[in-house]
Scaffold this motif. Sequence first.
Motif, PDB file in Angstrom:
ATOM      1  N   LEU A 161      33.806  38.850  44.721  1.00 29.37           N
ATOM      2  CA  LEU A 161      33.504  39.663  43.536  1.00 29.37           C
ATOM      3  C   LEU A 161      33.080  38.709  42.437  1.00 29.37           C
ATOM      4  N   GLN A 173      28.368  47.403  37.535  1.00 30.05           N
ATOM      5  CA  GLN A 173      28.395  46.845  38.885  1.00 30.05           C
ATOM      6  C   GLN A 173      27.013  47.011  39.501  1.00 30.05           C
ATOM      7  N   SER A 204      28.762  42.715  37.001  1.00 32.44           N
ATOM      8  CA  SER A 204      29.485  42.320  38.215  1.00 32.44           C
ATOM      9  C   SER A 204      28.734  42.769  39.459  1.00 32.44           C
ATOM     10  N   TYR A 247      29.511  42.535  44.142  1.00 33.83           N
ATOM     11  CA  TYR A 247      30.201  41.869  45.246  1.00 33.83           C
ATOM     12  C   TYR A 247      29.221  41.696  46.388  1.00 33.83           C
ATOM     13  N   PHE A 307      36.606  41.351  47.358  1.00 37.72           N
ATOM     14  CA  PHE A 307      36.577  42.734  47.817  1.00 37.72           C
ATOM     15  C   PHE A 307      36.497  42.755  49.344  1.00 37.72           C
TER      16      PHE A 307
END
Length: 297
Positions: free
Chosen positions: A144, A232, A267, A269, A292
């Motif tokens: 992440l 995200q 962010s 991942y 994650f």
Amino acid sequence: MTRLSKVAPWLAFPKAPQQLPVRVLVHADTDALRGLIARDRVANVFVDSLIAQSNSAVPAFPGAIMLGIFKDDGVTLAAACWVGSNVVPVEATAEHATHFGQWIVDHWQPRASIFGPAEATLALMNVLHKAGISAQEIRANQPLLTISGPPLVEPNPALIVSKSSQFSEILAAAAAMFEEEVGYSPFLGGEESYRRRVAWLINHGYSFSHDEPSGEIIFKADLGAVTKYATQVQGVWMNPEYRGAGLSPGYMASVVVLAQAHAPITSLYVNDYNTRARASYERVGFEQVGTFATVLF
């Protein structure tokens, strides 16, 4: 990539107790849920964005619920879990996750995925596995990453907020990205729902793209979750004809700039084995803040 045909050591969590302290959250639990989410605005950004849309712990999405586990005082929310087409644990330990997993087993309906902090995601899947529910794939290690300042490389100014007139081209690129990532067409789950999702991203200014004069997309990325604290990034895709030309860092730098118009922290991942993408994100200035995991059904 880890498949359930080869059970890995991280599946060795203890069984959940028979008495499950899990209940479905109601509107009166909204403030408690908000307080729980606030512990980590980045890790919890997906559920945080959903709560912001409905302004309640009661989901505004048909077939979705929010589960909670409270501390002994009956007031303080210890952990939560979104259960919709996807399952997403919130501030859950492995022990909390076993409780949520047993509830999901007892009320089983097919889900598309489980994703979130690795410890809780994998512990939850362990309960499903013991109940005979198998997964197509388990991605157990997904760094992440976040960036909260300006990117370290020059943004590519060609990347802009997608326009509604680009819908057909963005849809084609999004479908290609999805199929490349998970191995099957997103239209298998219902073409109309996927089309609505892509249109929603474009209409809300959460889709970024650069296209050729012909209209074909060169690069695209989406903001899959947006709050006033964090975004995200999802759906990152480069047209195969342009891969290997060193364009990714500049495009990702532009994604950061465009995302920071919505929230200060950007962010994402990424799969641990995607070394090329991880190197690009590092060049832009992303740093790892957690891990994650994703379970695909």
